[in-house]
Design a protein around this motif. Sequence first.
Motif, PDB file in Angstrom:
ATOM      1  N   PHE A   5      87.076  57.454  50.652  1.00 19.24           N
ATOM      2  CA  PHE A   5      86.595  57.450  49.274  1.00 19.24           C
ATOM      3  C   PHE A   5      85.073  57.561  49.234  1.00 19.24           C
ATOM      4  CE2 PHE A   5      86.661  56.862  44.847  1.00 19.24           C
ATOM      5  CZ  PHE A   5      85.598  56.020  44.526  1.00 19.24           C
ATOM      6  N   VAL A   6      84.390  56.843  50.113  1.00 16.23           N
ATOM      7  CA  VAL A   6      82.934  56.880  50.169  1.00 16.23           C
ATOM      8  C   VAL A   6      82.453  58.278  50.579  1.00 16.23           C
ATOM      9  CG1 VAL A   6      80.899  55.971  51.400  1.00 16.23           C
ATOM     10  CG2 VAL A   6      82.687  54.418  50.616  1.00 16.23           C
ATOM     11  N   ILE A   7      83.108  58.870  51.570  1.00 13.89           N
ATOM     12  CA  ILE A   7      82.735  60.214  52.021  1.00 13.89           C
ATOM     13  C   ILE A   7      82.959  61.231  50.909  1.00 13.89           C
ATOM     14  CG2 ILE A   7      83.331  62.086  53.621  1.00 13.89           C
ATOM     15  CD1 ILE A   7      83.889  59.885  55.724  1.00 13.89           C
ATOM     16  N   LEU A   8      84.091  61.163  50.244  1.00 16.51           N
ATOM     17  CA  LEU A   8      84.400  62.080  49.145  1.00 16.51           C
ATOM     18  C   LEU A   8      83.411  61.913  47.998  1.00 16.51           C
ATOM     19  CD1 LEU A   8      86.285  64.233  48.051  1.00 16.51           C
ATOM     20  CD2 LEU A   8      87.684  62.411  47.089  1.00 16.51           C
ATOM     21  N   ALA A   9      83.074  60.679  47.665  1.00 18.98           N
ATOM     22  CA  ALA A   9      82.108  60.424  46.599  1.00 18.98           C
ATOM     23  C   ALA A   9      80.739  60.996  46.957  1.00 18.98           C
ATOM     24  CB  ALA A   9      82.002  58.929  46.326  1.00 18.98           C
ATOM     25  N   PHE A  10      80.341  60.853  48.204  1.00 14.57           N
ATOM     26  CA  PHE A  10      79.054  61.380  48.646  1.00 14.57           C
ATOM     27  C   PHE A  10      79.028  62.904  48.570  1.00 14.57           C
ATOM     28  CE2 PHE A  10      75.076  61.541  50.743  1.00 14.57           C
ATOM     29  CZ  PHE A  10      75.128  62.588  51.640  1.00 14.57           C
ATOM     30  N   LEU A  11      80.072  63.547  49.044  1.00  8.32           N
ATOM     31  CA  LEU A  11      80.119  65.005  49.043  1.00  8.32           C
ATOM     32  C   LEU A  11      80.119  65.591  47.638  1.00  8.32           C
ATOM     33  CD1 LEU A  11      82.594  65.719  51.971  1.00  8.32           C
ATOM     34  CD2 LEU A  11      80.127  66.034  51.946  1.00  8.32           C
ATOM     35  N   THR A  12      80.776  64.964  46.707  1.00  7.25           N
ATOM     36  CA  THR A  12      80.812  65.486  45.344  1.00  7.25           C
ATOM     37  C   THR A  12      79.534  65.157  44.579  1.00  7.25           C
ATOM     38  OG1 THR A  12      82.011  63.531  44.578  1.00  7.25           O
ATOM     39  CG2 THR A  12      83.324  65.475  45.172  1.00  7.25           C
ATOM     40  N   ALA A  13      78.797  64.153  45.017  1.00  8.85           N
ATOM     41  CA  ALA A  13      77.560  63.769  44.339  1.00  8.85           C
ATOM     42  C   ALA A  13      76.377  64.641  44.766  1.00  8.85           C
ATOM     43  CB  ALA A  13      77.234  62.303  44.617  1.00  8.85           C
ATOM     44  N   VAL A  14      76.490  65.286  45.943  1.00  7.62           N
ATOM     45  CA  VAL A  14      75.399  66.124  46.436  1.00  7.62           C
ATOM     46  C   VAL A  14      75.378  67.416  45.637  1.00  7.62           C
ATOM     47  CG1 VAL A  14      74.532  67.404  48.431  1.00  7.62           C
ATOM     48  CG2 VAL A  14      75.557  65.154  48.746  1.00  7.62           C
ATOM     49  N   PRO A  15      74.252  67.729  44.999  1.00 13.07           N
ATOM     50  CA  PRO A  15      74.199  68.960  44.205  1.00 13.07           C
ATOM     51  C   PRO A  15      74.296  70.185  45.096  1.00 13.07           C
ATOM     52  CG  PRO A  15      72.023  67.995  44.369  1.00 13.07           C
ATOM     53  CD  PRO A  15      72.978  67.022  45.012  1.00 13.07           C
ATOM     54  N   THR A  16      74.883  71.231  44.579  1.00 10.43           N
ATOM     55  CA  THR A  16      74.937  72.476  45.330  1.00 10.43           C
ATOM     56  C   THR A  16      73.703  73.300  44.971  1.00 10.43           C
ATOM     57  OG1 THR A  16      76.244  73.498  43.588  1.00 10.43           O
ATOM     58  CG2 THR A  16      77.452  72.521  45.425  1.00 10.43           C
ATOM     59  N   PHE A  17      73.155  73.943  45.949  1.00 12.23           N
ATOM     60  CA  PHE A  17      71.950  74.725  45.767  1.00 12.23           C
ATOM     61  C   PHE A  17      72.283  76.201  45.891  1.00 12.23           C
ATOM     62  CE2 PHE A  17      70.417  70.637  47.343  1.00 12.23           C
ATOM     63  CZ  PHE A  17      69.480  70.338  46.375  1.00 12.23           C
ATOM     64  N   ALA A  18      71.678  76.985  45.030  1.00  9.15           N
ATOM     65  CA  ALA A  18      71.862  78.428  45.117  1.00  9.15           C
ATOM     66  C   ALA A  18      71.178  78.928  46.374  1.00  9.15           C
ATOM     67  CB  ALA A  18      71.269  79.094  43.889  1.00  9.15           C
ATOM     68  N   GLN A  19      71.787  79.893  47.008  1.00  6.31           N
ATOM     69  CA  GLN A  19      71.226  80.469  48.224  1.00  6.31           C
ATOM     70  C   GLN A  19      70.811  81.896  47.977  1.00  6.31           C
ATOM     71  OE1 GLN A  19      73.257  78.796  51.998  1.00  6.31           O
ATOM     72  NE2 GLN A  19      71.206  79.385  51.989  1.00  6.31           N
ATOM     73  N   LEU A  20      69.719  82.264  48.569  1.00  8.89           N
ATOM     74  CA  LEU A  20      69.228  83.629  48.473  1.00  8.89           C
ATOM     75  C   LEU A  20      70.055  84.502  49.406  1.00  8.89           C
ATOM     76  CD1 LEU A  20      67.149  85.625  47.399  1.00  8.89           C
ATOM     77  CD2 LEU A  20      65.594  84.844  49.181  1.00  8.89           C
ATOM     78  N   ASN A  21      70.653  85.552  48.863  1.00  8.06           N
ATOM     79  CA  ASN A  21      71.419  86.497  49.671  1.00  8.06           C
ATOM     80  C   ASN A  21      70.441  87.397  50.410  1.00  8.06           C
ATOM     81  OD1 ASN A  21      73.799  85.474  48.575  1.00  8.06           O
ATOM     82  ND2 ASN A  21      73.811  86.977  46.934  1.00  8.06           N
ATOM     83  N   THR A  22      70.424  87.278  51.727  1.00  5.36           N
ATOM     84  CA  THR A  22      69.534  88.067  52.557  1.00  5.36           C
ATOM     85  C   THR A  22      70.354  89.079  53.341  1.00  5.36           C
ATOM     86  OG1 THR A  22      68.056  86.174  52.758  1.00  5.36           O
ATOM     87  CG2 THR A  22      67.751  87.939  54.338  1.00  5.36           C
ATOM     88  N   LYS A  60      62.565  79.647  47.401  1.00  5.32           N
ATOM     89  CA  LYS A  60      63.474  78.515  47.133  1.00  5.32           C
ATOM     90  C   LYS A  60      63.583  78.259  45.629  1.00  5.32           C
ATOM     91  CE  LYS A  60      63.845  77.010  51.508  1.00  5.32           C
ATOM     92  NZ  LYS A  60      64.962  77.258  52.312  1.00  5.32           N
ATOM     93  N   ASN A  61      62.809  78.968  44.833  1.00  2.68           N
ATOM     94  CA  ASN A  61      62.803  78.818  43.381  1.00  2.68           C
ATOM     95  C   ASN A  61      64.117  79.350  42.802  1.00  2.68           C
ATOM     96  OD1 ASN A  61      62.293  80.210  40.616  1.00  2.68           O
ATOM     97  ND2 ASN A  61      60.665  78.674  40.788  1.00  2.68           N
ATOM     98  N   LYS A  62      64.751  78.559  41.924  1.00  3.34           N
ATOM     99  CA  LYS A  62      66.057  78.928  41.366  1.00  3.34           C
ATOM    100  C   LYS A  62      66.021  80.243  40.591  1.00  3.34           C
ATOM    101  CE  LYS A  62      66.575  74.790  39.570  1.00  3.34           C
ATOM    102  NZ  LYS A  62      67.082  73.669  38.761  1.00  3.34           N
ATOM    103  N   GLU A  63      64.970  80.474  39.827  1.00  5.79           N
ATOM    104  CA  GLU A  63      64.869  81.721  39.048  1.00  5.79           C
ATOM    105  C   GLU A  63      64.677  82.935  39.956  1.00  5.79           C
ATOM    106  OE1 GLU A  63      62.779  81.682  35.060  1.00  5.79           O
ATOM    107  OE2 GLU A  63      61.945  79.875  36.021  1.00  5.79           O
ATOM    108  N   ILE A  64      63.874  82.774  40.998  1.00 11.04           N
ATOM    109  CA  ILE A  64      63.670  83.857  41.963  1.00 11.04           C
ATOM    110  C   ILE A  64      64.997  84.176  42.653  1.00 11.04           C
ATOM    111  CG2 ILE A  64      62.605  84.445  44.188  1.00 11.04           C
ATOM    112  CD1 ILE A  64      60.626  84.748  41.936  1.00 11.04           C
ATOM    113  N   ILE A  65      65.693  83.149  43.101  1.00  6.30           N
ATOM    114  CA  ILE A  65      66.975  83.347  43.785  1.00  6.30           C
ATOM    115  C   ILE A  65      67.961  84.073  42.872  1.00  6.30           C
ATOM    116  CG2 ILE A  65      69.005  82.149  44.723  1.00  6.30           C
ATOM    117  CD1 ILE A  65      66.995  79.996  45.767  1.00  6.30           C
ATOM    118  N   ALA A  66      68.085  83.624  41.628  1.00  3.04           N
ATOM    119  CA  ALA A  66      69.029  84.245  40.691  1.00  3.04           C
ATOM    120  C   ALA A  66      68.652  85.700  40.418  1.00  3.04           C
ATOM    121  CB  ALA A  66      69.085  83.450  39.388  1.00  3.04           C
ATOM    122  N   THR A  67      67.372  85.962  40.188  1.00  7.10           N
ATOM    123  CA  THR A  67      66.917  87.323  39.897  1.00  7.10           C
ATOM    124  C   THR A  67      67.136  88.246  41.088  1.00  7.10           C
ATOM    125  OG1 THR A  67      65.275  86.506  38.336  1.00  7.10           O
ATOM    126  CG2 THR A  67      64.916  88.714  39.208  1.00  7.10           C
TER     127      THR A  67
END
Length: 152
Positions: A5-22, A60-67
């Motif tokens: 339960f603690v592991i599952l709670a930790f994994l779902t609490a960690v925000p997901t970050f957008a990744q730059l497609n290289t 690492k900027n979210k707008e740059i990554i999305a664009t």
Amino acid sequence: MKKWFVILAFLTAVPTFAQLNTHTFEEAEKLASDTPKPYVIFIHTDWCKFCKMMENTTFKNKEIIATLNQNFYFISFDAENKKDVFFNKTVFKFKPKGNNSGIHELATALAEKNGNTTYPTIAILNPDYSIAAQLQSYMNAKDLLQVLNKIR
């Protein structure tokens, strides 16, 4: 059970970050044959402190990554890469300039401006491979976003 339960709670609490497609040059060119988009090529070296700053802030900027992910094919290219690169029906090679130094022909072709090669350089190519922009030196996210929005 409590441990899971603690592991599952930790994994779902960690925000997901957008990744730059290289992409590699070859991958981007293959993708562009189906879906043409401009290429954004970040030309850097391992020893360039401003290149590292851009990698750790601007790209690492979210707008740059999305664009970049939505409107461009992003290629990160080490100007001292020793591998041959096939791009735009041409093979580009590393050109040694002495012991453990040299520059890749493709980096010279994309980053040289007025006889000088500066790192970092961002070369933006149209889908027909013509140079839309050559941006030499460090760029913050706000300034790069303005350029990208004009080109797309």
